[in-house]
Design a protein around this motif. Sequence first.
Motif, PDB file in Angstrom:
ATOM      1  N   GLY A 125      25.422  22.749  98.051  1.00  0.00           N
ATOM      2  CA  GLY A 125      25.320  22.387  96.441  1.00  0.00           C
ATOM      3  C   GLY A 125      25.722  23.601  95.797  1.00  0.00           C
ATOM      4  O   GLY A 125      25.310  24.786  95.902  1.00  0.00           O
ATOM      5  N   HIS A 126      26.529  23.871  94.644  1.00  0.00           N
ATOM      6  CA  HIS A 126      26.698  24.719  93.690  1.00  0.00           C
ATOM      7  C   HIS A 126      25.761  24.691  92.683  1.00  0.00           C
ATOM      8  O   HIS A 126      25.602  23.821  91.894  1.00  0.00           O
ATOM      9  CB  HIS A 126      28.209  24.619  93.231  1.00  0.00           C
ATOM     10  CG  HIS A 126      28.718  25.602  92.392  1.00  0.00           C
ATOM     11  ND1 HIS A 126      29.946  25.759  91.837  1.00  0.00           N
ATOM     12  CD2 HIS A 126      28.213  27.030  92.292  1.00  0.00           C
ATOM     13  CE1 HIS A 126      30.271  27.052  91.276  1.00  0.00           C
ATOM     14  NE2 HIS A 126      29.221  27.503  91.471  1.00  0.00           N
ATOM     15  N   VAL A 127      24.908  25.766  92.533  1.00  0.00           N
ATOM     16  CA  VAL A 127      23.859  25.842  91.539  1.00  0.00           C
ATOM     17  C   VAL A 127      24.128  27.018  90.511  1.00  0.00           C
ATOM     18  O   VAL A 127      24.407  28.270  91.169  1.00  0.00           O
ATOM     19  CB  VAL A 127      22.599  25.859  92.139  1.00  0.00           C
ATOM     20  CG1 VAL A 127      21.338  25.939  91.510  1.00  0.00           C
ATOM     21  CG2 VAL A 127      22.334  24.584  93.097  1.00  0.00           C
ATOM     22  N   GLN A 128      23.461  26.913  89.501  1.00  0.00           N
ATOM     23  CA  GLN A 128      23.471  28.102  88.730  1.00  0.00           C
ATOM     24  C   GLN A 128      22.092  28.390  88.287  1.00  0.00           C
ATOM     25  O   GLN A 128      21.408  27.519  87.837  1.00  0.00           O
ATOM     26  CB  GLN A 128      24.372  28.122  87.247  1.00  0.00           C
ATOM     27  CG  GLN A 128      25.846  28.175  87.586  1.00  0.00           C
ATOM     28  CD  GLN A 128      26.653  28.182  86.416  1.00  0.00           C
ATOM     29  OE1 GLN A 128      26.273  27.747  85.442  1.00  0.00           O
ATOM     30  NE2 GLN A 128      27.684  28.838  86.487  1.00  0.00           N
ATOM     31  N   VAL A 144      12.342  30.742  88.740  1.00  0.00           N
ATOM     32  CA  VAL A 144      13.611  30.037  88.001  1.00  0.00           C
ATOM     33  C   VAL A 144      12.911  29.344  86.650  1.00  0.00           C
ATOM     34  O   VAL A 144      11.854  28.797  86.463  1.00  0.00           O
ATOM     35  CB  VAL A 144      14.168  28.861  88.654  1.00  0.00           C
ATOM     36  CG1 VAL A 144      15.347  28.145  88.028  1.00  0.00           C
ATOM     37  CG2 VAL A 144      14.746  29.617  90.179  1.00  0.00           C
ATOM     38  N   SER A 145      13.666  29.711  85.652  1.00  0.00           N
ATOM     39  CA  SER A 145      13.182  29.179  84.289  1.00  0.00           C
ATOM     40  C   SER A 145      14.185  28.129  83.934  1.00  0.00           C
ATOM     41  O   SER A 145      13.816  27.016  83.243  1.00  0.00           O
ATOM     42  CB  SER A 145      13.141  30.325  83.081  1.00  0.00           C
ATOM     43  OG  SER A 145      14.514  31.021  83.116  1.00  0.00           O
ATOM     44  N   LYS A 146      15.413  28.133  84.374  1.00  0.00           N
ATOM     45  CA  LYS A 146      16.580  26.999  84.009  1.00  0.00           C
ATOM     46  C   LYS A 146      17.502  26.879  85.311  1.00  0.00           C
ATOM     47  O   LYS A 146      17.780  27.973  85.805  1.00  0.00           O
ATOM     48  CB  LYS A 146      17.124  27.480  82.987  1.00  0.00           C
ATOM     49  CG  LYS A 146      18.336  26.620  82.415  1.00  0.00           C
ATOM     50  CD  LYS A 146      19.241  27.162  81.210  1.00  0.00           C
ATOM     51  CE  LYS A 146      20.454  26.505  80.966  1.00  0.00           C
ATOM     52  NZ  LYS A 146      21.209  27.120  79.760  1.00  0.00           N
ATOM     53  N   LEU A 147      17.983  25.977  85.784  1.00  0.00           N
ATOM     54  CA  LEU A 147      18.922  25.842  86.760  1.00  0.00           C
ATOM     55  C   LEU A 147      19.865  24.415  86.412  1.00  0.00           C
ATOM     56  O   LEU A 147      19.508  23.594  85.812  1.00  0.00           O
ATOM     57  CB  LEU A 147      18.273  25.605  88.046  1.00  0.00           C
ATOM     58  CG  LEU A 147      17.484  24.448  88.468  1.00  0.00           C
ATOM     59  CD1 LEU A 147      17.308  24.355  90.057  1.00  0.00           C
ATOM     60  CD2 LEU A 147      16.250  24.277  87.923  1.00  0.00           C
ATOM     61  N   GLU A 148      21.128  24.647  86.714  1.00  0.00           N
ATOM     62  CA  GLU A 148      21.874  23.433  86.597  1.00  0.00           C
ATOM     63  C   GLU A 148      22.695  23.404  88.123  1.00  0.00           C
ATOM     64  O   GLU A 148      22.939  24.355  88.924  1.00  0.00           O
ATOM     65  CB  GLU A 148      23.182  24.184  85.762  1.00  0.00           C
ATOM     66  CG  GLU A 148      22.489  24.150  84.368  1.00  0.00           C
ATOM     67  CD  GLU A 148      23.619  24.344  83.065  1.00  0.00           C
ATOM     68  OE1 GLU A 148      24.716  24.429  83.502  1.00  0.00           O
ATOM     69  OE2 GLU A 148      23.252  24.456  82.015  1.00  0.00           O
ATOM     70  N   TYR A 149      23.101  22.085  88.340  1.00  0.00           N
ATOM     71  CA  TYR A 149      23.598  21.691  89.502  1.00  0.00           C
ATOM     72  C   TYR A 149      24.799  21.342  89.222  1.00  0.00           C
ATOM     73  O   TYR A 149      25.155  20.334  88.471  1.00  0.00           O
ATOM     74  CB  TYR A 149      22.805  20.437  90.339  1.00  0.00           C
ATOM     75  CG  TYR A 149      23.556  20.338  91.573  1.00  0.00           C
ATOM     76  CD1 TYR A 149      22.907  20.849  92.817  1.00  0.00           C
ATOM     77  CD2 TYR A 149      24.523  19.235  91.767  1.00  0.00           C
ATOM     78  CE1 TYR A 149      23.171  20.629  93.991  1.00  0.00           C
ATOM     79  CE2 TYR A 149      24.840  19.042  93.086  1.00  0.00           C
ATOM     80  CZ  TYR A 149      24.306  19.599  94.351  1.00  0.00           C
ATOM     81  OH  TYR A 149      24.858  19.371  95.428  1.00  0.00           O
ATOM     82  N   LEU A 150      25.919  22.076  89.580  1.00  0.00           N
ATOM     83  CA  LEU A 150      27.438  21.934  89.048  1.00  0.00           C
ATOM     84  C   LEU A 150      28.188  20.804  89.892  1.00  0.00           C
ATOM     85  O   LEU A 150      28.333  21.042  91.219  1.00  0.00           O
ATOM     86  CB  LEU A 150      27.896  23.227  89.133  1.00  0.00           C
ATOM     87  CG  LEU A 150      27.407  24.291  88.425  1.00  0.00           C
ATOM     88  CD1 LEU A 150      28.485  25.633  88.523  1.00  0.00           C
ATOM     89  CD2 LEU A 150      27.558  23.965  86.956  1.00  0.00           C
TER      90      LEU A 150
END
Length: 210
Positions: free
Chosen positions: A169-172, A201-207
């Motif tokens: 999975g692509h994650v930021q 981690v304070s913030k993450l997004e799954y693209l």
Amino acid sequence: MTDKVFDNNQVSIAGEVVSDFTFSHDVFGEGFYVLEVVVSRLSNSFDMIPVMVSERLIDVKQDYKGKYVEVLGQFRSYNRHEESKNKLVLSVFAREVKMVDELSENVKPNHIFLDGFVCKPPIYRKTPLGREIADVLLAVNRPYGKSDYIPCICWGRNARFAEGFAVGGHVQIWGRIQSREYQKKISETEFEKRIAYEVSVSKLEYLEEY
């Protein structure tokens, strides 16, 4: 850092130098040295972060202990063979280094952005006090087919979110680099103090990929 190649791995730290330069390795005659930097947390504690610096960026023969440094770079990893197995070694690879008399208020003392791919199933758990945690190992691509493998730790609702991430999975991720001391068992009676590094981690997004 406008170089597109490095957009997926960006670190800025600022803190106090607490060590001399220690030689690490050389590449085609260019020497690289490690410097230990103490970076303050908001909680009045601190993180001890190793910074890998080229001798072409700064005079590595100088003593900078007690001075302040601002670093822009990347969080990198390599495998070191140790006691018949590989150990993941992490450090901030400096692309820009600036020694300063005092730290600027508008400089983020510890910030990291990573854009990568989940390379093993996330591990979700709860602490004895009920705090939710998820460990995510992120592969962040580098030029020439290389990757850095960065351990990341998520908390609370981010941990619940990360638990469902698929391998590949692509994650930021946005957060900070933290250091953590632990005891490594050497023998039945001996323990050695070690330091582990990870991204809090304070913030993450799954693209979603289309």
